[in-house]
Design an enzyme around this catalytic site. Structure first.
Site, PDB file in Angstrom:
ATOM      1  N   SER A  46      45.879  55.328  13.478  1.00 31.70           N
ATOM      2  CA  SER A  46      45.912  54.358  14.750  1.00 31.70           C
ATOM      3  C   SER A  46      47.087  54.590  15.444  1.00 31.70           C
ATOM      4  O   SER A  46      47.394  53.764  16.661  1.00 31.70           O
ATOM      5  CB  SER A  46      45.501  53.060  14.555  1.00 31.70           C
ATOM      6  OG  SER A  46      46.448  52.402  13.888  1.00 31.70           O
ATOM      7  N   THR A 163      46.542  49.844  16.115  1.00 31.18           N
ATOM      8  CA  THR A 163      47.868  49.839  16.663  1.00 31.18           C
ATOM      9  C   THR A 163      48.646  48.845  15.682  1.00 31.18           C
ATOM     10  O   THR A 163      48.318  48.218  14.915  1.00 31.18           O
ATOM     11  CB  THR A 163      47.575  48.826  17.965  1.00 31.18           C
ATOM     12  OG1 THR A 163      46.886  49.428  18.778  1.00 31.18           O
ATOM     13  CG2 THR A 163      48.970  48.600  18.533  1.00 31.18           C
ATOM     14  N   THR A 181      50.843  52.950  19.519  1.00 32.07           N
ATOM     15  CA  THR A 181      49.539  53.223  19.097  1.00 32.07           C
ATOM     16  C   THR A 181      49.006  54.442  19.814  1.00 32.07           C
ATOM     17  O   THR A 181      49.554  55.234  20.511  1.00 32.07           O
ATOM     18  CB  THR A 181      48.776  52.083  20.050  1.00 32.07           C
ATOM     19  OG1 THR A 181      47.310  52.290  19.385  1.00 32.07           O
ATOM     20  CG2 THR A 181      48.532  52.123  21.455  1.00 32.07           C
ATOM     21  N   ARG A 191      43.052  57.088  29.407  1.00 37.29           N
ATOM     22  CA  ARG A 191      42.809  55.840  29.103  1.00 37.29           C
ATOM     23  C   ARG A 191      44.143  55.067  28.546  1.00 37.29           C
ATOM     24  O   ARG A 191      44.590  55.658  27.797  1.00 37.29           O
ATOM     25  CB  ARG A 191      41.549  55.717  28.271  1.00 37.29           C
ATOM     26  CG  ARG A 191      41.518  54.089  27.942  1.00 37.29           C
ATOM     27  CD  ARG A 191      42.069  53.463  26.771  1.00 37.29           C
ATOM     28  NE  ARG A 191      41.757  52.323  26.164  1.00 37.29           N
ATOM     29  CZ  ARG A 191      42.349  51.465  25.416  1.00 37.29           C
ATOM     30  NH1 ARG A 191      43.210  52.138  24.502  1.00 37.29           N
ATOM     31  NH2 ARG A 191      42.092  50.395  25.045  1.00 37.29           N
ATOM     32  N   VAL A 192      44.457  54.141  29.066  1.00 37.78           N
ATOM     33  CA  VAL A 192      45.815  53.322  28.555  1.00 37.78           C
ATOM     34  C   VAL A 192      45.325  52.005  28.163  1.00 37.78           C
ATOM     35  O   VAL A 192      44.425  51.414  29.027  1.00 37.78           O
ATOM     36  CB  VAL A 192      46.867  53.339  29.736  1.00 37.78           C
ATOM     37  CG1 VAL A 192      47.928  52.663  29.205  1.00 37.78           C
ATOM     38  CG2 VAL A 192      47.392  54.646  30.103  1.00 37.78           C
ATOM     39  N   GLY A 193      45.790  51.656  27.230  1.00 37.21           N
ATOM     40  CA  GLY A 193      45.185  50.193  26.786  1.00 37.21           C
ATOM     41  C   GLY A 193      46.404  49.298  26.893  1.00 37.21           C
ATOM     42  O   GLY A 193      47.429  49.365  27.879  1.00 37.21           O
ATOM     43  N   ASP A 194      46.545  48.122  26.279  1.00 38.00           N
ATOM     44  CA  ASP A 194      47.614  47.120  26.378  1.00 38.00           C
ATOM     45  C   ASP A 194      48.848  47.399  25.892  1.00 38.00           C
ATOM     46  O   ASP A 194      49.794  46.553  26.288  1.00 38.00           O
ATOM     47  CB  ASP A 194      46.977  45.679  25.898  1.00 38.00           C
ATOM     48  CG  ASP A 194      46.736  45.966  24.256  1.00 38.00           C
ATOM     49  OD1 ASP A 194      46.016  46.849  23.791  1.00 38.00           O
ATOM     50  OD2 ASP A 194      46.964  44.821  23.739  1.00 38.00           O
ATOM     51  N   THR A 214      46.554  43.205  18.883  1.00 40.99           N
ATOM     52  CA  THR A 214      46.160  44.460  18.411  1.00 40.99           C
ATOM     53  C   THR A 214      44.523  44.501  18.801  1.00 40.99           C
ATOM     54  O   THR A 214      44.325  43.304  18.994  1.00 40.99           O
ATOM     55  CB  THR A 214      46.350  44.679  17.146  1.00 40.99           C
ATOM     56  OG1 THR A 214      46.142  43.584  16.330  1.00 40.99           O
ATOM     57  CG2 THR A 214      47.720  45.135  16.917  1.00 40.99           C
ATOM     58  N   GLY A 215      43.904  45.486  18.836  1.00 40.72           N
ATOM     59  CA  GLY A 215      42.425  45.363  18.972  1.00 40.72           C
ATOM     60  C   GLY A 215      42.135  45.848  20.424  1.00 40.72           C
ATOM     61  O   GLY A 215      42.797  46.779  20.847  1.00 40.72           O
ATOM     62  N   GLY A 217      42.242  46.569  23.761  1.00 40.74           N
ATOM     63  CA  GLY A 217      43.327  46.200  24.544  1.00 40.74           C
ATOM     64  C   GLY A 217      43.050  45.902  26.221  1.00 40.74           C
ATOM     65  O   GLY A 217      43.725  45.325  26.681  1.00 40.74           O
TER      66      GLY A 217
END
Ligand code: GLY
Length: 307
Positions: A46, A163, A181, A191-194, A214-215, A217
């Site tokens: 991850s 992450t 991450t 795609r961009v997460g948190d 985590t998780g 985002g």
């Protein structure tokens, strides 16, 4: 007393971070050093090298770092081809007039500063990618020929959004936080997460504390979770209540796995999740090895049907 708190998959890195804090080093150096260890660990699928790729088989990495005392921040997103996105994020913070560089610009900047290059897709993560494509009727060559990826992505993405994050408090009372991450496995390219979004997946303020997620985002972005958590610490809420409140906020939005770690300037820490069996990890200078601890579980309330 110095302490480092992390998501459970950060355990192997804590002794190295703690050695930095024990000799009087900074929280910022400690969280970067910890993040680099997990980025280079190919067994963690991850994060960093060995992280799972997007739907096209490219490993796009996101990372951010926050100095809780100066409020300097640095972040990169959708970075490909480099081993340590967290160090590129720190260089964004320290060497540019910016705070966030993405995609080709991030790779260009990484090259310009001489960051270490690598192929982040390993033989085993390539195999997993090919298997996932096969399960939805695609192959590496068919997916690359597609003009429309969204119908495939809807089938390739599942609940795989690991992450690693680190929050550290040093001897001087400075707090720093780092998150790194490979994001959501088999995601839509770009795609961009948190994790690189300061305030969403990562925030620290040495006066009040730190938080990182985590998780899923998207939930942290929608709730501005990490900054909200630090605001709640600033308002006097204890870390365990802050962690619970963050998960309750996420649960209001969607039923998706979500976790948070929280650290106060006194070194009090807590963690919460909405899934069973999740753990976080912490370590102080008094400890020989990190301690894995259960996260508080905040379940989503059953919803009544509107029909
Ligand atoms: N929390 C990591 C991600 O959603 O990318």
């Amino acid at each position: 007393m110095p302490v480092i708190v992390a998501s459970g998959n950060g355990a192997s890195a804590l002794p190295a971070g703690m050695r930095i804090l024990a000799r009087g080093g900074s929280a910022l150096d400690a969280v970067e050093a910890c993040a680099k260890i997990i980025e280079a660990d190919t067994t963690d699928t991850s994060v960093g090298r060995g992280g799972k790729p997007n739907v096209l088989g490219e490993v796009e990495l996101d990372a951010s770092i926050v100095d809780g005392t100066t409020h300097r921040t640095g972040a990169v997103a959708a970075l490909t081809g480099y081993l340590h996105p967290i160090s590129v994020a720190r260089a964004v913070m320290e060497r540019t007039p910016h705070v966030f560089i993405v995609g080709e610009g991030a790779a260009r900047f990484a090259r310009e500063i001489g960051a270490e290059r690598t192929q982040n897709l390993t033989p085993s993560t390539r195999k997993l990618w090919v298997e996932r494509l096969r399960s939805v009727g695609e192959t590496p060559s068919s997916i690359r020929r597609r003009t429309k990826l969204l119908p495939v992505v809807r089938k390739t993405v599942r609940e795989e959004r690991g992450t690693v994050n680190f929050l550290a408090l040093d001897r001087r009372g400075d707090i720093a936080s780092a998150v790194t991450t490979s994001g959501w496995a088999y995601k839509y390219p770009g795609r961009v997460g948190d994790s690189p979004v300061v305030g969403a997946g990562n925030y620290s303020d040495s006066r009040y504390g730190a938080a990182a997620c985590t998780g899923y985002g998207e939930l942290a972005i929608r709730s501005v979770t990490a900054k909200t958590a630090v605001d709640r610490l600033a308002a006097g809420m204890p870390p365990d209540m802050v962690a619970r409140a963050a998960i309750a906020d996420a649960n209001e939005l969607e039923d998706a796995a979500f976790n948070i770690v929280v650290l106060s300037p006194k070194g009090v820490h807590a963690s919460a999740t909405n899934r069973e069996g999740r753990r976080y990890v912490w370590m102080t200078t008094q400890m020989e090895e990190p301690m894995l601890a259960a996260r508080i579980v905040v379940r989503r309330a059953a919803r009544l049907s509107r029909s």
